[in-house]
Enzyme design. Sequence first.
Site, PDB file in Angstrom:
ATOM      1  CD  GLU A 162     -13.567 -51.655  17.977  1.00  0.00           C
ATOM      2  OE1 GLU A 162     -13.557 -51.862  16.736  1.00  0.00           O
ATOM      3  OE2 GLU A 162     -13.750 -52.540  18.815  1.00  0.00           O
ATOM      4  CD  GLU A 205     -14.627 -54.707  22.418  1.00  0.00           C
ATOM      5  OE1 GLU A 205     -14.090 -54.372  21.352  1.00  0.00           O
ATOM      6  OE2 GLU A 205     -14.201 -55.627  23.143  1.00  0.00           O
ATOM      7  CG  HIS A 221      -9.299 -52.234  18.766  1.00  0.00           C
ATOM      8  ND1 HIS A 221      -9.149 -51.783  17.466  1.00  0.00           N
ATOM      9  CD2 HIS A 221     -10.279 -53.166  18.728  1.00  0.00           C
ATOM     10  CE1 HIS A 221     -10.008 -52.404  16.691  1.00  0.00           C
ATOM     11  NE2 HIS A 221     -10.704 -53.246  17.416  1.00  0.00           N
ATOM     12  CG  ASP A 239     -16.867 -56.302  20.045  1.00  0.00           C
ATOM     13  OD1 ASP A 239     -17.665 -55.362  20.078  1.00  0.00           O
ATOM     14  OD2 ASP A 239     -15.823 -56.291  19.360  1.00  0.00           O
ATOM     15  CE  LYS A 268     -15.766 -58.948  16.634  1.00  0.00           C
ATOM     16  NZ  LYS A 268     -15.370 -57.576  16.992  1.00  0.00           N
TER      17      LYS A 268
END
Length: 353
Positions: free
Chosen positions: A244, A218, A294, A192, A163
């Site tokens: 997602e 992402e 996902h 992400d 992340k």
Amino acid sequence: MNAVISGIRTRLIRIPLLRPWGPDVTGLSVVEVVVTASDGAQGFGFSWTPSIGATAVAALLDAEISAFAVGRPASAGLWDELWRHLHEAGGGGITTIAMAGLDTALWDLAARRAGVGVPELLGRRHDALEAYGSGVNLDYPIDELVAQAERWVAAGFGAVKVKVGKPSLAEDVDRLQAVREVIGPDRQLMVDANQRWDLAHAVDAVAAFEPLDIAWLEEPLRADDLLGHVALKRETGVRIAVGENLHTEYRFAEFLEAGAADVLQPNVIRVGGLTPASRIARRVQDAGAELALHLLPELSAQLAFALEVPTRIEHVESAAFAELGALVEPSGVEFGAGRVFGGPSRGLGIRFA
């Protein structure tokens, strides 16, 4: 005479996470759905949401979906008719999440009747697939993030996802550099942002991350900002992953046709279950884009086993239902040496305690 749906029962379950994903996400919510057919056979499915909406999902299932479905054929072929019926309440989101509960239960019922697992009913093509390590780790101190990366390497993952979205872009770079040093140059590193940025910040981030050789970026922007993703792709050339938080086949088609993303990431539950997820997955792969289903690995892997083009499965540390102790028995889907394999011997294999 073919069996019809005689009843639908739901149960709202809260599953504590081993470590919160954020201040507002301390657990997962599952709405278990049990479908009973007129011949007494049962199918077990579920809807899922990690934060908000579970009570609304349960209410939609208990009222509108049950009223529509009872008396209709106990078959997964019900999906399109149900979607048309519910569309006035919203084409995706709560509606499709709720529909997934019925859809997964009907697939479970069909597979149980056939005496096989859902991957076999879908038409299994793969015995094992690659998995990648993932974590909800933005709040991890850098030493814990490094320790997690070391666990991913030890588990044999050939790719990992981290992340990003710290207040300082320099801090994001430092954290990614620390992970890259652990995983080495040969493993893929995905990042992400979870929709945290605007276009200008995303452009800056792509430039800052370039030395780290990221495999994809992402959800850099709000997931439904199609034009923003087109602009980011045009300006930077970065490989963009999104999906997602897209809920219908039409939205995936729009992103594909606009060239807004290189990696599409449908969540099987959020798009409405195995029936629409199968269509979306094949559409993505037919378009030559990369598919990366996902979360929900015990469910996602069952669909992936039946797809012609191999796809990697996301394994978020301490997030699978089995790891959280949420199942009454193992699903049959197993992970090891950076791969996912196995599957249920009968039905969907996902029954909640």
